[in-house]
Design a protein around this motif. Structure first.
Motif, PDB file in Angstrom:
ATOM      1  N   SER B  53       0.827  -1.206   0.000  1.00  0.00           N
ATOM      2  CA  SER B  53       0.000   0.000   0.000  1.00  0.00           C
ATOM      3  C   SER B  53       0.861   1.255   0.000  1.00  0.00           C
ATOM      4  O   SER B  53       2.087   1.196   0.081  1.00  0.00           O
ATOM      5  N   ALA B  57       3.033   1.250  -3.555  1.00  0.00           N
ATOM      6  CA  ALA B  57       2.123   0.614  -4.516  1.00  0.00           C
ATOM      7  C   ALA B  57       2.363   1.141  -5.922  1.00  0.00           C
ATOM      8  O   ALA B  57       2.255   0.405  -6.906  1.00  0.00           O
ATOM      9  N   ASP B  69      -3.155   2.979  -5.033  1.00  0.00           N
ATOM     10  CA  ASP B  69      -2.647   2.976  -3.658  1.00  0.00           C
ATOM     11  C   ASP B  69      -2.558   1.548  -3.111  1.00  0.00           C
ATOM     12  O   ASP B  69      -2.313   1.358  -1.919  1.00  0.00           O
ATOM     13  N   LEU B  70      -2.761   0.548  -3.988  1.00  0.00           N
ATOM     14  CA  LEU B  70      -2.715  -0.853  -3.543  1.00  0.00           C
ATOM     15  C   LEU B  70      -2.317  -1.735  -4.726  1.00  0.00           C
ATOM     16  O   LEU B  70      -3.009  -1.751  -5.755  1.00  0.00           O
TER      17      LEU B  70
END
Lengths: 98, 98, 98, 98, 98
Positions: B53, B57, B69-70
């Protein structure tokens, strides 16, 4: 920084190149939640550790190109508190009254 | 890094340009919570994966301009722990005692 | 990236200059928790969307000077999963079995 | 910034070089959750403090090379609120009605 | 961005230099959880506000050297939703049906 216990490693052959061949440790919190962390301090299974998250996790690997978001920052020998009576330490954490 | 299971993909024609035409994977944690992640390792539905994350990421996509974001960091083959008796692994995770 | 539903907008005349006159969308998760997000994709009320958080939220606005920590990344048309039986999709999400 | 109470320190000889010999404080929230923070303000055991997280935690040490994700930002003397009746302050926080 | 209510300020003479003499506002969410935020918009006690977290919190102060991780982004006048029937707005939030 959060407190976690080292319970093992994950085996992960198919992984992002940014993680190289690094050992990926399996950690557990007191509620039984599992997370995965990189480990530059060679913690052993059973150790209580604290973990560093966010961008600091990359820098803590000594190489910001390591694509981790969680890195073991150190092994907790014991803790010292002056308020053992007022605040109950969790029984499973290695506590020592100061 | 958190542990998640790949359960499918989301179809999303109207999206931010910073995500290009990337496949957006639908993941689920053990509590049934859904999240969406980018996937540079081509995980299959049913795979257990760990996810990276934060700013890591973006770097894990090999291109920090990808606005995620992941990101899936790798597919978990199995895990190894020396404390299977003391700490109950969740039945649905692919565990193997070391 | 988290999944949220667009339920409206907030009216906010007294605000940080770094947010300009941008529409601030009111989103809700499945537990009823409200959050506020910037919206470069013009989502409509009732749309299910995924949101990008952290520094990626600023870049997703096409302008890192926009002082947001949550940006709508895209509108979810539907999702595809091969495990509809094993994992119950939430009834209120727009699901389609693959 | 979150509110925490200082309850002690952790002893940690085997640690990441990026933390030097810094004292690592053990903090507790009102739910009994423990976290570890670096402390540039020399808070005492029993103090209520607020903590700064993320990249700001490194800058708050006066040295972004300190690999922390949580730093004590200040000691709370007391708090002032005009809504003591409507909103119950937690009994254990040092409250003073304005 | 999260929604919070301003309930007061904290008095904190012993603090990190990176926070200067800034007023530190005490905010509360709907579950009664307290957090501390910097406030460049001069919100009043009783105002509902949204807050910006992470690195954006520093930029929102107009000075990235301010060592905050939470900044008030704006005061919420009211909100507008077309789905008042389907989704119950929390009674204590200042709602207005569109």
């Amino acid at each position: 920084m959060e407190i976690r216990k080292v319970v093992g490693s994950i085996v992960c052959t198919h992984r992002n190149g940014g993680l190289g061949h690094l050992d990926l440790r399996l950690l557990q919190d007191l509620k039984g939640q599992y997370v995965v962390a990189t480990d530059p301090v060679d913690a052993r299974v059973g150790d209580w550790v604290f973990v560093v998250s966010g961008s600091a996790a990359r820098y803590a690997m000594g190489n910001a190109a390591i694509l981790t978001d969680l890195t073991i920052g150190g092994v907790i020998d014991h803790w010292e508190t002056e308020e053992a009576a007022a605040i109950q330490p969790t029984a499973s954490l290695p506590a020592r009254a100061a």
